[in-house]
Write a protein that holds these residues in place. Structure first.
Motif, short mmCIF file in Angstrom:
data_model
loop_
_atom_site.label_atom_id
_atom_site.label_comp_id
_atom_site.label_asym_id
_atom_site.label_seq_id
_atom_site.Cartn_x
_atom_site.Cartn_y
_atom_site.Cartn_z
N VAL A 38 0.82 -1.25 -0.18
CA VAL A 38 0.01 0.04 -0.01
C VAL A 38 0.80 1.39 0.01
N TYR B 154 -4.21 -1.40 -7.48
CA TYR B 154 -5.29 -1.35 -6.42
C TYR B 154 -5.63 -2.78 -5.70
N THR C 175 -5.56 -3.67 -1.95
CA THR C 175 -7.08 -4.11 -1.26
C THR C 175 -6.77 -5.37 -0.62
N ARG C 176 -6.05 -6.44 -1.22
CA ARG C 176 -5.91 -7.83 -0.79
C ARG C 176 -4.88 -7.72 0.66
N ASP D 110 -7.14 -6.48 3.47
CA ASP D 110 -8.23 -7.30 3.83
C ASP D 110 -7.37 -8.54 4.51
N ALA E 98 -5.03 1.20 5.87
CA ALA E 98 -6.52 1.55 5.51
C ALA E 98 -6.68 2.93 5.18
N LEU F 275 -5.28 3.46 1.63
CA LEU F 275 -6.11 2.84 0.79
C LEU F 275 -7.63 3.48 0.48
N ALA G 34 -8.40 5.14 -2.99
CA ALA G 34 -9.86 4.81 -3.72
C ALA G 34 -10.33 6.11 -4.05
N LYS H 108 -13.52 5.68 -6.41
CA LYS H 108 -14.12 4.49 -6.05
C LYS H 108 -14.60 4.81 -4.69
N ASP I 278 -15.68 2.27 -1.80
CA ASP I 278 -14.53 1.69 -1.34
C ASP I 278 -13.83 2.75 -0.45
N GLU I 279 -13.82 4.12 -0.81
CA GLU I 279 -13.47 5.02 0.09
C GLU I 279 -14.17 5.16 1.38
N TYR J 37 -13.32 1.88 3.75
CA TYR J 37 -11.85 1.69 4.25
C TYR J 37 -11.68 3.05 4.99
#
Length: 861
Positions: free
Chosen positions: A523, A543, A547-548, A551, A615, A618, A622, A627, A630-631, A634
């Protein structure tokens, strides 16, 4: 000249061989201009016309997509406040090969020699051309490291090709212009192929065969309408390189050389047929966004001593990555490369010894070349590389005729710093050289015992590197490897690329991957690269990987509890689902005077801090990518993690549960403590520093933030006291003890002169952004990536009377130069076209300025 300059194709100046059909184009505006109103791009068969836009960085090419192998030559003109410019000089990019018809070939090999003793193979094919071609391109890659020759002449100047990648997923193809090396009649393509990273020994444990057990070569020559390809009519044999390994070294015996092996009309009846393996390159072949590795410069010895007969120790005065070039005497000579000398003046390698964790036995340190010669041959081992300042030469009478060759990725220098204190200048140069020694196709931790792309090291050092060099493509290349080798559960390995993925089934190896601060590179590195170069494509491409990772870490936090916490509090508190306190973490690696080994400590306070940071970043990523859902998700998660960190690690009296410098630094740098506690937290940090005799107490993760945090919390004097501290642990203690690169440990040269651990780990060199951003005052802004808007805010201290920094940002050159004379502070700064700056003087005076040269004075404080 009234024309744009510094034309770039993506992040390179010119590109011979790219699989990007429509790259982004950049340029610097004409000198003296303030802002761009419009631009016009033209190629040999397309013209954009006048485009009303102020954009001059990463402008998407909108012309027709070039065919495979086609070259696009382009120019740009602009309209600025000065009017219409002249056309720029030309630049180009050229598409790489399209569909391959070549087949993989493997050298004939009756059995696989033991690791470290495997030879380099010669591969050869002779062919006939009716006429010399007007244009010819050679496309090549390998499982291993290769050099390619046409008619006896080495092609190109790239080294260690095709480089180090996640070979299962990504393999780089190189493109060479060989038109001038071909002629009518008989011609020969030849290649030298060695293990390289593909099947050579890699990492701390020297594990071989990380990607396969056989080397292979793939090449295709297009000469006019004729295609010459690797296939069954190629032949192989062995030659003078009897052993080649990137870790162990290279051995050459010139008596085994085959004169004219890559020239026409050689009798090859004794050569063997190549193997045609059932290999596919489908989906793997690509091109690198980074510059290649090259020989950058040579160094001559500064001293040569002879500790015993027929043994010479050569001191090149600078720790580097590369090899030596030796005029070989008759007989056999052994060259051992290292970073330090023992008390007897001889080279010592003890501090670089690695250990086999399964048996506990010490592993050979490697870095040893051997050459057998008749006398007069030039030995240059291009199928290995070493980290060294000193070379022991055994088997030679008298001083050897030798020079050191500096080898690393050919990055463009972009940043410089100097000040009135020579020791600080030497510290800065040590950090520069440490990065140079660890930028050999990937960012490594050290160029000696490991040479691994440790994720934590690069996430720490990237902001430093991005000031010193243009590392955009270099970082993108590495991030692609990281994403390719990310584990199915989202875990990021300790290093990327990750050789030997089959080890994931091992319980210990499985446990030791996925560390906070290291895996968070997934990240932090894309985000920091975006801030430095304003390339949103980096965020879009990475991206899914970003995210992976978050998560994965979130799942670990949600599903696990540290045994000590579970024992003390059997019923988990509601906030614990956001505490990441299980798994393996390197923690504050090399933290001075740590009472317990890092693996025995509850690292929840570190891991949860990084979970919050990643986070939060991220969520910001986003937002940049549009996004929105997602914004929001997170950002809310980051808030919950922050609340959990505060609930668990801030006591009722406002003190922190772990009373170390590193914890306080991280709490302030990451915004973990609420505003009402910042002053208290900063004061406690200062108390801890003073209690340690004004010595730092941070390791890998917190050191980059230490001095900035002190400056930002109104303790600039303490920051400079630490910077100028010259007893262990400190930066200047390294310099005073002869360091020319940054050490892994603060005390890597003991009081008695005994070396320990690596003498070339750049991570602690991440202090020098304090010199760039605070001493000289050039500071990027998170809300204006690529320095479109930046700050000039010099904060003198430590008795310095002058400082200067220069940065070639994406828009042009930024300078900040100040001096103190007779109680007056003088500042001269340059703001490049297309940007603006906010200036803050030491007395608090501020000004918003546009492009041009600016002079300010104020009373020195």
């Amino acid at each position: 000249m009234n024309a744009p300059s510094r034309l770039r194709v993506d992040h390179l100046s010119e590109v011979l061989g790219t699989d990007v059909a429509r790259p982004c184009l950049s340029w610097w505006l004409p000198a003296g201009s303030a802002h761009q109103l419009a631009y016009r791009i033209r190629t040999q068969d397309w013209d954009s016309g006048r485009i009303e836009s102020d954009r001059s960085v990463l402008v998407p090419y909108a012309g027709p997509e070039p065919a495979a192998g086609q070259r696009v030559t382009w120019q740009v003109k602009v309209w600025t406040d000065l009017g219409e410019s002249d056309w720029s000089a030309t630049s180009f990019w050229e598409r790489t090969i399209g569909a391959w018809t070549a087949r993989w070939i493997e050298p004939a090999e009756d059995s696989t020699p033991e690791p470290g003793r495997r030879p380099a193979y010669l591969l050869r094919h002779e062919f006939t051309l009716d006429a010399a071609p007007a244009r010819a391109r050679l496309y090549a890659t390998a499982h291993g490291v290769y050099e390619v020759f046409v008619n006896g002449v080495r092609v190109g100047d790239q080294e260690l090709t095709p480089g180090f990648t996640a070979y299962h997923s990504r393999l780089h193809v190189q493109t060479y212009d060989v038109g001038t090396q071909l002629h009518a009649g008989s011609n020969v393509i030849g290649a030298v192929l060695s293990d390289g990273w593909y099947r050579g020994q890699t990492g701390y444990e020297r594990i071989p065969d990380g990607y396969g057990t056989r080397t292979a070569f793939l090449a295709e020559l297009h000469a006019g309408d004729t295609a010459i390809i690797t296939g069954p009519d190629w032949r192989s044999t062995t030659g003078e390189i009897v052993a080649a390994d990137l870790m162990d070294g290279q051995e050459s015996d010139f008596s085994r050389a085959i004169p004219g092996w890559s020239r026409p009309r050689l009798d090859v009846s004794a050569w063997q047929e190549v193997r045609l393996p059932d290999l596919t390159a489908e989906g793997r072949l690509t091109t690198s966004p980074a510059p290649p590795v090259r020989r950058i410069e040579t160094l001559t010895p500064v001293a040569i001593i002879s500790p015993r007969p027929r043994v010479q120790v050569v001191d090149f005065g600078q720790t580097i990555n590369g090899w030596v070039r030796l005029s070989a005497p008759p007989g056999q000579v052994t060259l051992t490369h290292g970073e330090a000398l023992g008390p007897d003046g001889d080279l010592t390698m003890d501090h670089l010894a690695a250990e086999d964790h399964t048996t506990g036995t010490k592993l050979d340190t490697g870095q040893r070349d051997r050459v057998t010669a008749a006398g007069g041959e030039v030995f240059e081992p291009r199928h290995t590389t070493h980290g060294f300042r000193y070379v022991r030469v055994e088997g030679h009478d008298g001083p050897p005729d030798v020079e050191a060759v500096v080898v690393h990725t050919d990055l463009r220098r972009t940043g410089w710093f100097t000040c009135s204190d020579e020791r600080i200048n030497r510290l800065h140069e040590a950090a520069v050289w440490s990065f140079r020694g660890n930028a050999c196709d990937i960012p490594t931790d050290c160029p000696t015992r490991e040479r691994a792309g440790f994720t934590g090291d690069w996430q720490i050092f990237l902001p430093t590197a991005a000031f010193l060099y243009d590392v955009a493509g270099f970082s993108i290349k590495w991030l692609r490897d990281l994403a390719a080798d990310q584990w199915p559960d989202g875990r990021v390995p300790n290093w990327a690329p990750e050789p030997g993925r089959d080890r994931r089934a091992d319980e210990t190896y499985d446990y030791m991957n996925g560390s906070a601060g290291w895996g968070d590179a997934a990240v932090i590195v894309p985000w920091q690269t975006y801030l430095a170069y304003a390339d949103e494509r980096i965020l879009a491409e990475q991206y899914a990987s970003m995210t992976r990772w978050v998560d994965f870490a979130a799942a670990r936090a949600r599903e696990g509890r540290h045994p000590e916490r579970a024992a003390a509090r059997p019923q988990p508190a509601p906030h614990e689902e956001y505490l990441w306190d299980t798994g393996f973490h390197w923690g504050e690696w090399t933290e001075p005077q740590q009472d317990q080994p890092f693996w025995a400590i509850d690292q929840g306070i570190v891991a949860t801090a990084y979970l919050h940071l990643s986070a939060k970043l991220l969520a910001r990523t986003a937002a940049v990518l549009g996004k929105d859902a997602d914004e929001a998700r997170y950002a809310a998660y980051a808030d919950n993690v922050l609340a959990a960190w505060r609930a668990e690690f801030i006591r009722a009296d406002g003190t922190l549960a772990v009373d170390t410098q590193a914890t306080h630094v991280r709490a302030l740098a990451f915004g973990l403590v609420p505003p009402r506690l910042r002053e208290q937290t900063a004061l406690r940090l200062v108390e801890l520093i003073r209690a340690a005799g004004t010595h730092l107490g941070t390791g890998f993760l917190a050191t980059p933030f230490l001095l900035p945090v002190l400056a930002d919390t109104r303790h600039l004097d303490v920051a400079y006291d630490l910077l100028f501290q010259d007893s262990v642990p400190s930066w200047l203690a390294m310099i005073d003890r002869g360091a020319t690169t940054i050490w892994e440990d603060w005390d890597a040269i003991a009081d008695d002169g005994t070396p320990k651990s690596s003498q070339n780990h750049y991570s602690k060199g991440a202090v020098i952004p304090f010199l760039h951003r605070y001493t000289a005052g050039i500071r990027p802004r998170d809300d204006a990536p690529g320095y479109r808007h930046f700050d000039i805010h010099p904060q003198p201290g430590g008795g310095l009377t002058s400082a200067e920094a220069r940065l070639d940002c994406p828009y042009g050159r930024i300078t900040s130069r100040w001096s103190i004379d007779d109680g007056t502070f003088h500042l001269t700064t340059t703001v490049p076209p297309g940007t603006r700056a906010t200036l803050t003087l030491p007395d608090g005076t501020t000004a918003d300025v546009g492009p041009g040269l600016h002079h300010y004075t104020c009373p020195a404080t």
